[in-house]
Design an enzyme around this catalytic site. Structure first.
Site, PDB file in Angstrom:
ATOM      1  N   LYS A 129       1.023  -1.392  -0.066  1.00 35.85           N
ATOM      2  CA  LYS A 129       0.011   0.130   0.018  1.00 35.85           C
ATOM      3  C   LYS A 129       0.812   1.233   0.068  1.00 35.85           C
ATOM      4  CE  LYS A 129      -4.224   1.915   0.454  1.00 35.85           C
ATOM      5  NZ  LYS A 129      -5.223   1.849  -0.266  1.00 35.85           N
ATOM      6  N   ASP A 171      -5.486  -0.563   5.386  1.00 33.73           N
ATOM      7  CA  ASP A 171      -6.040  -1.446   4.220  1.00 33.73           C
ATOM      8  C   ASP A 171      -4.521  -2.780   4.264  1.00 33.73           C
ATOM      9  OD1 ASP A 171      -7.964   0.018   3.578  1.00 33.73           O
ATOM     10  OD2 ASP A 171      -6.955   0.993   1.696  1.00 33.73           O
ATOM     11  N   GLY A 190      -4.049   0.922  -4.894  1.00 31.11           N
ATOM     12  CA  GLY A 190      -4.072   2.260  -4.972  1.00 31.11           C
ATOM     13  C   GLY A 190      -4.873   2.886  -4.030  1.00 31.11           C
ATOM     14  N   GLY A 212      -8.248   5.101  -3.442  1.00 25.70           N
ATOM     15  CA  GLY A 212      -9.212   5.736  -4.175  1.00 25.70           C
ATOM     16  C   GLY A 212      -9.176   5.481  -5.718  1.00 25.70           C
ATOM     17  N   GLY A 267     -19.579  -8.812   1.950  1.00 26.90           N
ATOM     18  CA  GLY A 267     -19.394  -9.330   3.222  1.00 26.90           C
ATOM     19  C   GLY A 267     -18.177 -10.344   3.504  1.00 26.90           C
TER      20      GLY A 267
END
Length: 236
Positions: free
Chosen positions: A44, A59, A118, A120, A214
């Site tokens: 990330k 993330d 990435g 967004g 989910g």
């Protein structure tokens, strides 16, 4: 004799048509699938919204929890904003996209697959010089095998957003590897059902995977067991 500093692994750049389309869970699913081909690390480059008091994990942490794969977060910023905006707000320097590219090339020397998620959408600025995820992919492409995967929404509006993203990638001389539906509803409506056929038709790209909503709530073992089944036979 081969140059030992030449990257031998492939880089998979994971982008989305917007924020909230399921990039992180899609990245985790791609990581599990890539384990069949060897070692995997997930990167990330810039994570925002992880300042003091934040209740949400980054993330990279989510991917690690779901998959157990190695992860690296290059830069963390406090505010839940676009990276360049978050950096300017606090008056901090963040690495340029070219610096991220150099670090990723090194990782590709030691891993079979480097997944890069990435922030967004494709053209969100990752640095304060205007560098984007698309710039990062273009910088890597001359020296590393680069696949660009586009994560898309399932419902209304996705055809327009997906075509805009795919066209932007192609305008830089890169051909996306395919599409992933990041969150498929348990009770899909007419729009979702039609989009499942229309997304490949309007883009000319393979639908690589359809990830059920989910999926991010699954335990590690359950996620790793289920993820390969979300990929279509055409994904190879």
């Amino acid at each position: 004799m081969p140059d030992p500093t030449t990257p031998t692994g492939r880089v998979v750049v994971v982008t989305g048509t917007s924020t909230g389309v399921g990039k992180t869970i899609a990245t985790a699913a791609l990581a599990v699938r890539s384990l069949a081909d060897g070692s995997v690390v997930v990167v990330k480059p810039v994570q925002t919204g992880v300042g003091p008091g934040s209740q949400d994990p980054g993330d990279a942490e989510v991917v690690h929890t779901l998959t157990g794969c190695a992860v690296q977060e290059f830069t963390a910023l406090d505010d839940p904003l676009a990276p360049d905006t978050a950096a300017r707000l606090r008056g901090v320097r963040i690495p340029r996209v070219a610096e991220h590219a150099d670090r990723i090339k090194v990782l590709a020397q030691f891993h079979d697959t480097v997944l890069v998620e990435g922030a967004g959408g494709l053209l969100v600025r990752l640095d304060t010089d205007g560098g984007t995820l698309l710039d990062l992919a273009a910088l890597l492409a001359p020296s590393v095998v680069v696949d660009v995967v586009v994560v898309v929404a399932a419902g209304l509006g996705t055809l327009n957003h997906t075509e805009l993203t795919v066209n932007a990638v192609r305008a830089r001389g890169l051909e996306p590897a395919g599409l992933v539906v990041g969150s498929w509803p348990a009770a899909p409506g007419l729009a979702e059902q039609c989009n499942l056929e229309d997304l490949p038709r309007v883009t000319g790209l393979r639908l690589l995977a359809v990830i059920p909503e989910g999926a991010g709530a699954l335990a590690t073992a359950d996620f790793r067991q289920a993820a390969p089944g979300w990929f279509t036979p055409a994904a190879g």
